[in-house]
Design a protein around this motif. Sequence first.
Motif, PDB file in Angstrom:
ATOM      1  N   THR A  73      10.976  -6.218 -66.164  1.00  0.00           N
ATOM      2  CA  THR A  73      12.079  -7.103 -66.487  1.00  0.00           C
ATOM      3  C   THR A  73      11.857  -8.529 -66.018  1.00  0.00           C
ATOM      4  N   GLN A  74      10.995  -8.727 -65.015  1.00  0.00           N
ATOM      5  CA  GLN A  74      10.926 -10.023 -64.367  1.00  0.00           C
ATOM      6  C   GLN A  74       9.765 -10.866 -64.884  1.00  0.00           C
ATOM      7  N   THR A  75       9.974 -12.203 -64.871  1.00  0.00           N
ATOM      8  CA  THR A  75       8.910 -13.113 -65.221  1.00  0.00           C
ATOM      9  C   THR A  75       7.991 -13.367 -64.030  1.00  0.00           C
ATOM     10  N   TYR A  76       8.564 -13.547 -62.855  1.00  0.00           N
ATOM     11  CA  TYR A  76       7.780 -13.746 -61.644  1.00  0.00           C
ATOM     12  C   TYR A  76       8.214 -12.720 -60.616  1.00  0.00           C
ATOM     13  N   ALA A  77       7.272 -12.078 -60.006  1.00  0.00           N
ATOM     14  CA  ALA A  77       7.583 -11.030 -59.048  1.00  0.00           C
ATOM     15  C   ALA A  77       6.424 -10.904 -58.062  1.00  0.00           C
ATOM     16  N   PRO A  78       6.682 -10.366 -56.868  1.00  0.00           N
ATOM     17  CA  PRO A  78       5.595 -10.225 -55.888  1.00  0.00           C
ATOM     18  C   PRO A  78       4.546  -9.206 -56.290  1.00  0.00           C
ATOM     19  N   PHE A  79       4.921  -8.222 -57.124  1.00  0.00           N
ATOM     20  CA  PHE A  79       3.991  -7.174 -57.519  1.00  0.00           C
ATOM     21  C   PHE A  79       4.109  -6.951 -59.026  1.00  0.00           C
ATOM     22  N   ALA A 317      -1.480   6.245 -47.693  1.00  0.00           N
ATOM     23  CA  ALA A 317      -1.374   5.039 -48.516  1.00  0.00           C
ATOM     24  C   ALA A 317      -1.559   3.789 -47.675  1.00  0.00           C
ATOM     25  N   LYS A 318      -2.178   2.791 -48.271  1.00  0.00           N
ATOM     26  CA  LYS A 318      -2.365   1.508 -47.608  1.00  0.00           C
ATOM     27  C   LYS A 318      -1.225   0.560 -47.959  1.00  0.00           C
ATOM     28  N   LEU A 319      -0.992  -0.381 -47.053  1.00  0.00           N
ATOM     29  CA  LEU A 319       0.059  -1.369 -47.270  1.00  0.00           C
ATOM     30  C   LEU A 319      -0.441  -2.511 -48.141  1.00  0.00           C
ATOM     31  N   CYS A 320       0.478  -3.130 -48.835  1.00  0.00           N
ATOM     32  CA  CYS A 320       0.125  -4.223 -49.735  1.00  0.00           C
ATOM     33  C   CYS A 320       1.150  -5.340 -49.612  1.00  0.00           C
ATOM     34  N   PRO A 321       0.804  -6.467 -49.013  1.00  0.00           N
ATOM     35  CA  PRO A 321       1.731  -7.591 -48.941  1.00  0.00           C
ATOM     36  C   PRO A 321       1.739  -8.382 -50.241  1.00  0.00           C
ATOM     37  N   SER A 322       2.778  -9.163 -50.440  1.00  0.00           N
ATOM     38  CA  SER A 322       2.762 -10.126 -51.534  1.00  0.00           C
ATOM     39  C   SER A 322       1.638 -11.122 -51.281  1.00  0.00           C
ATOM     40  N   HIS A 323       1.086 -11.641 -52.342  1.00  0.00           N
ATOM     41  CA  HIS A 323       0.026 -12.630 -52.176  1.00  0.00           C
ATOM     42  C   HIS A 323       0.589 -13.911 -51.562  1.00  0.00           C
ATOM     43  N   PRO A 324      -0.197 -14.626 -50.738  1.00  0.00           N
ATOM     44  CA  PRO A 324       0.297 -15.851 -50.104  1.00  0.00           C
ATOM     45  C   PRO A 324       0.885 -16.858 -51.079  1.00  0.00           C
ATOM     46  N   SER A 325       0.354 -16.944 -52.290  1.00  0.00           N
ATOM     47  CA  SER A 325       0.903 -17.911 -53.250  1.00  0.00           C
ATOM     48  C   SER A 325       2.339 -17.567 -53.611  1.00  0.00           C
ATOM     49  N   THR A 503       5.093   0.711 -49.607  1.00  0.00           N
ATOM     50  CA  THR A 503       3.793   0.120 -49.301  1.00  0.00           C
ATOM     51  C   THR A 503       3.757  -1.352 -49.690  1.00  0.00           C
ATOM     52  N   GLY A 504       4.616  -1.780 -50.592  1.00  0.00           N
ATOM     53  CA  GLY A 504       4.734  -3.188 -50.962  1.00  0.00           C
ATOM     54  C   GLY A 504       5.592  -3.897 -49.934  1.00  0.00           C
ATOM     55  N   MET A 505       4.966  -4.706 -49.085  1.00  0.00           N
ATOM     56  CA  MET A 505       5.657  -5.271 -47.934  1.00  0.00           C
ATOM     57  C   MET A 505       6.573  -6.423 -48.329  1.00  0.00           C
ATOM     58  N   GLY A 506       7.826  -6.326 -47.883  1.00  0.00           N
ATOM     59  CA  GLY A 506       8.787  -7.397 -48.089  1.00  0.00           C
ATOM     60  C   GLY A 506       8.924  -8.243 -46.835  1.00  0.00           C
TER      61      GLY A 506
END
Length: 531
Positions: A73-79, A317-325, A503-506
Motif C-alpha cells: 500500500t505504501q510508496t515509501y516504507a522502511p522495508f 532469525a536475524k534482525l534487520c534495521p531500516s536502512h540509514p537513508s 525482526t524488522g527493527m523500529g
Amino acid sequence: REEANRSIRWHQPTNHRGLAHVLSSSIPPHLFNQNLGFSLCNKLLMSAPTPSSKVAARSVVGPSNGRTTFDPTQTYAPFATGGTIEGFVAPGWDKVAAAFGSNFADGQEVKAQLCITRGDGEPLVDLAGVNSSVAAAASSAASDSPGDGDTYTLDTVQPVFSSGKNLEVLIVAILVDRGLVRYDDPIAAHWPAFAQQGKEGITIADLMRHSAGMAYFVDPEDPENKFNFLTPDDIIARTPMHELIEKSPPQKFGQGRRTYHFLTRGFVIDGLLKHVDPQGRTIGQFARDKVLKPLDIDDSYFVSLTSEDVARASSVAKLCPSHPSYIMSFVLGPAMMGVESADLQFLLTFLDPTSVAARCQLGITGYNEDDPQATGTYLNADDAPARVAEVTSGWSLASARALTKVLAVFTNGGVSNGKRIISEESAKKALGGMVSEPDELSNLNCEFSQGGLGNIHSLAKSFGFLPDDAVAAQEGWVGWFGYGGSSNITHVEKKITMSYTITGMGLRAPDPRGLVIMKAVAEVLEQESSQ
C-alpha cells in the motif's frame, strides 16, 4: 525508475559509503550499525510499488492453518511492502489478524510473529509472517532481500531484547514462592558483599522496579573509565561481574527517581541466585531447569545460544534495521528538525553518547567518556559466540509462542501449559505493590509491580502524545516491551496473554505496529464483553 510498471525500486549502489559514513560519524554508536547488536540488511533500501488499496485479512478460522497475502500500500516504507502470513485465528479475532497483516502491507515488517492465548493456552491468534521480499527470496533463493531468506515459522526464535525481562520476573517469583527470598528483603541480607558503597538498603523489590540505582556499574578504583566494564567473558565467568556489582555505588539522581535497568537487572539477580539457590545455578541454568523445561519451551526460548542450542532450535532469525537513508529521511531527520511527531522527539532523548541513557544501553562494555566512539567489546545479537553470555534483560532469543507461555503463568494464577510453576498467591504477589516513579532516562512515569511487571496503561498515559484510543486500548495490560518493537504483555482480568516478535527493527517509541495490533485487540475484547 521503472516507468513500465509505474513503480520505483531503489537498490544499494556498489559504493554506498557516502551516507552510511556520514551517519556513522554523526549518530552515536549505540544507535547505529553493529553497536545496535545487528549488522545492516541493506541489500534492498526501499521498495515502492504503485499504491493500492489494502487487502482485508482473509484469515482462516478453525483448527487448520491458513495463508493470507497482503498487497502493498505504501510508496515509501522502511522495508518491502506486502507479504504472506500463515497460522491460526479463532472465530471473532479476524480483526486482529487484519491489523497484523496491515503492518506488512504498509512495509513496516520483515518477519514477525503474533501469539495471543486465553487462559491456560487456548489459542486465539497464532501467526507468523514474512514480507514480500523475504517470501520471494525463500522461494527463489534470491540474494538481494533484506531478510536472511531462511525458513521463518511459528517456532522460529529471534532476539526479543527487553521483552525477555518477564522471565526475570518469573525467576524471582519462583524464589519468593519457595520461601528463599521476600520482595522487601534487602539484597544484602542474602548477598552480604552487595552492601558496599551504600547499597545495604536496596531491596529486591527496588531492583525489580528498576529503582535500585544499578542501571550501570562504576568501578570506584578507576576514575578514568567511569562505567561499563563488563565483557561477555566477565558475564560467563560470573565472579568478575559479581565483584564489580559489589563495589559499584548506586546511581542517585534525586528523590524517588528510577533509572531503567536496560541490561543489568538480570546480572544482579544472577548474583542473588548464587547465594540463595541451593545449587548456586546461573540465571540461565535456573531458567532452563525451573521454567523453560517444565513449560516445554527449552527449544524455543534461549537465555544464551550455544552451537548446540542452534542445532535444537527450529530456526534462528536475524534482525534487520531500516536502512540509514530511510532512518535519516523519515525518522531522525524530522525529529532533529522538530517537524515530526512527538514520538520522534522522544527518540532524541537517547542520542547523547555521554548521557545516562547511553551509559545504561552500553552496560556490558568498556565505555570511555573521552572517546564515545570507542565502545569496546559489545554483544552482537547476530554474533553466535557472544550469545553464550547470559543477558536475560536484553539478549534472550525466543518465539512469540514461548514468550506467551512464560507470562501466562501470571495470567493464570501460577499455571501455564498445564504445569503449575508457582502458587496462585505468589503470582498475585508478583503483580502487586505497584509504584509509580519518574524515570531519569525518559521522564516517563510508569508503574512497576514489586515483582517487576510494568503497568502498560500508565506508560501509555505518560508519553503524553498518544491519541485517546491508543491509550485506552492499553488499559488493564501489564508486562513489558522490547527494543525494536517486540512485546510480552498480559491482561489478567480478561485472562489474555499476548506476545509480538519482530525482526524488522523500529525506532519509534511506542512502536506504531504494536499499537495497531493493540487497538484491534481492544476492539475484539469490547465486542466480546458486549455480547
